[in-house]
Design an enzyme around this catalytic site. Structure first.
Site, PDB file in Angstrom:
ATOM      1  N   ASP A   1      -3.271 -15.948  11.295  1.00 11.08           N
ATOM      2  CA  ASP A   1      -4.559 -15.618  10.614  1.00 11.08           C
ATOM      3  C   ASP A   1      -5.272 -16.908  10.909  1.00 11.08           C
ATOM      4  OD1 ASP A   1      -3.762 -13.178  10.178  1.00 11.08           O
ATOM      5  OD2 ASP A   1      -2.947 -13.273   8.215  1.00 11.08           O
TER       6      ASP A   1
ATOM      7  N   GLN B   1       4.379  -7.663   9.361  1.00  8.82           N
ATOM      8  CA  GLN B   1       4.090  -5.918   8.888  1.00  8.82           C
ATOM      9  C   GLN B   1       5.303  -5.131   9.323  1.00  8.82           C
ATOM     10  OE1 GLN B   1      -0.017  -5.216   9.752  1.00  8.82           O
ATOM     11  NE2 GLN B   1      -0.849  -6.691   8.157  1.00  8.82           N
TER      12      GLN B   1
HETATM   13  C1  S3P Z   1       0.655 -10.040   7.203  1.00 12.91           C
HETATM   14  C2  S3P Z   1       1.296 -10.228   8.475  1.00 12.91           C
HETATM   15  C3  S3P Z   1       0.401 -10.629   9.455  1.00 12.91           C
HETATM   16  C4  S3P Z   1      -1.129 -11.019   9.240  1.00 12.91           C
HETATM   17  C5  S3P Z   1      -1.843 -10.152   8.348  1.00 12.91           C
HETATM   18  C6  S3P Z   1      -0.788  -9.937   6.967  1.00 12.91           C
HETATM   19  C7  S3P Z   1       1.475  -9.234   6.189  1.00 12.91           C
HETATM   20  O1  S3P Z   1       0.233  -9.635  10.385  1.00 12.91           O
HETATM   21  O2  S3P Z   1      -1.803 -11.260  10.249  1.00 12.91           O
HETATM   22  O3  S3P Z   1      -2.941 -10.571   7.672  1.00 12.91           O
HETATM   23  O4  S3P Z   1       0.975  -9.494   5.000  1.00 12.91           O
HETATM   24  O5  S3P Z   1       2.721  -9.269   6.444  1.00 12.91           O
HETATM   25  P1  S3P Z   1       1.581  -9.286  11.378  1.00 12.91           P
HETATM   26  O6  S3P Z   1       2.737  -9.648  10.812  1.00 12.91           O
HETATM   27  O7  S3P Z   1       1.423  -7.710  11.804  1.00 12.91           O
HETATM   28  O8  S3P Z   1       1.121 -10.051  12.693  1.00 12.91           O
END
Ligand code: S3P
Length: 434
Positions: free
Chosen positions: A318, A170
């Site tokens: 996840d 993210q």
């Molecule tokens: C996601 C990345 C993950 C995951 C989330 C969705 C994404 O989070 O836990 O459910 O769509 O990029 P992080 O990358 O912050 O760990």
């Protein structure tokens, strides 16, 4: 929503098309909205999270026809053409808040407030706000570094080189998206690679994504994007619940078709195999530039405990709650390490998973950066609460199927965040939640 009781079953069998991928749906909607063309996104996930993203784009003036779950046609307003209202509601979706902030800082806008539900309001946003400010953006969090965010656009941005302390797709995606508007190259270094969906989708849209050593970058400013029409493949994280249920109850097998097998997502497969589960993988044609295929799994009676190491965590972030269920049935003590990031997900997933497992008769212990489960005795059953976290609701339902006494899952409705049809799909495999 009321509690749902899930009774034990003796076996599960059958074939499922798992729902479309949540991460890819968020990204497809956002990139289509800033493309310079009309984009057809086929089979976008219909869920509370992705609904919030589609609504946010519509609120920014993007024209959409069609429906999530079927197909949407999104008329992109160009890379700098969004017209946000004073406030946007990100509901429960961290992906929406973090990725969209990277796009909003590049728009010619006064300011917009991004807020969400109680869970999202507890989640850390300094991890995006600080590097975005270093790029020249104006973005402010509430005092604890949490939402609401206030984002202003139009300030000139410059590329930065940013080192993530914790791998996060993210945060990486947010910075790469902001990098599209910045003068110079934006580089993101991660300790361990996280899912690369944004990079693949940007490349498909005509952006050259740079990779050097462990770093990924984009050279800005980019004039425009053209996301091609695409189909959304099945979500590995949703498949994972059935995969674990199949490893415990599949007879002769549970088969999951059309699953996205991006290596940044499939760490659970290696962990399950180490625990003694045989998973058959049939590669299919790539979908939207993502590797895809069919997975099948049968009941495994002699599961062995394992250790999940820190470098494995990003590729199964996840799915870690589900490891607790396998661990409860495995001989020996399973330990998950290097997963402190779980504490800042939709719930504190170290605390909530351990509390749920203990309430169902499992010997689980919290660790600062993970959890340990002494297995062998299986799952007695009882009641647990999803605490509004979709992954916990799914954990509870699978626990019920393999338990001795059944499990009552409080606020089971939280599954709607990523997988509204979860109970129906479990029923199709022979499980009947009451
Ligand atoms: C996601 C990345 C993950 C995951 C989330 C969705 C994404 O989070 O836990 O459910 O769509 O990029 P992080 O990358 O912050 O760990």
């Amino acid at each position: 929503m009321a509690a749902v009781r899930v009774a034990p079953v003796t076996l599960l069998r059958g074939t499922l098309q798992v729902p479309p991928d949540k991460s890819l749906t968020h990204r497809a909607i956002m990139l289509a909205g800033v493309s310079g063309r009309e984009v057809r996104v086929g089979r976008p996930l219909d869920s509370a999270d992705t609904g919030a993203t589609l609504q946010a784009l519509e609120d920014c003036g993007v024209a959409v026809t069609g429906h999530l779950g079927d197909a949407v046609r999104i008329t992109g307003r160009g890379l700098r053409g969004l017209r946000p209202p004073p406030a946007l509601d990100c509901a429960n979706a961290g992906t929406l808040m973090r990725l969209f902030s990277g796009i909003l800082v590049g728009q010619r806008i006064d300011h917009v407030v991004l807020d969400g539900d109680e869970s999202l309001r507890g989640r850390p946003m300094t991890r995006i706000a600080r590097p975005l400010r270093a790029m020249g953006a104006q973005i402010f969090t509430a005092p604890g570094g949490t939402p609401p965010l206030v984002v202003s656009g139009g300030a000139p941005l410059r590329g930065i080189e940013h080192h993530l302390e914790v791998a996060s797709a993210q945060v990486k995606s947010c910075l790469l998206l902001a990098g599209l508007f910045a003068e110079g190259t934006t580089w993101v270094h991660e300790p361990v690679p996280s899912r690369d969906h944004t990079e693949r989708m940007l490349e498909a849209s005509g952006v050259s994504v740079l990779r050097e050593g462990g770093a990924v970058g984009v050279a800005g400013p980019v004039e425009g994007l053209a996301l091609p029409d695409m189909e959304v493949p099945g979500d590995f994280s949703s498949a994972a619940a059935h995969l674990v249920a199949g490893a415990l109850l599949g007879d002769p097998e549970v088969r999951l078709e059309g699953v996205n097998l991006n290596p940044g997502r499939t760490g659970l497969l290696a962990v399950m195999r180490r625990m003694g589960v045989e998973i058959r993988e049939e590669p299919g044609a790539p979908v939207a530039g993502e590797p895809c295929g069919t997975l099948s799994v049968s009941r495994t009676d002699d599961l062995r405990a394992t250790e999940v190491a820190p470098h494995e965590v990003p590729s199964m972030i996840d799915e870690l709650p589900l490891v607790g269920l396998l661990a409860a049935r495995a001989s020996g003590t399973t330990v998950v390490r290097g997963a402190a990031e779980l504490r800042v997900k939709e719930s504190d997933r170290i605390a909530s998973v351990v509390r749920a497992l203990r309430g169902l008769g499992v010997d689980a212990q919290e660790r600062e950066d993970g959890f340990a489960v002494a297995g062998g005795a299986g799952i007695r059953g009882g009641s647990m609460d999803s605490v509004g976290d979709h992954r916990l609701a799914m954990l509870g339902a699978v626990a019920g199927l393999v338990s001795r006494e059944g499990v009552s899952v409080g606020d089971f409705g939280a599954v709607a965040v990523s997988y509204p049809g979860f109970a129906r799909d479990l029923a199709a495999l022979g499980a009947v939640p009451a």
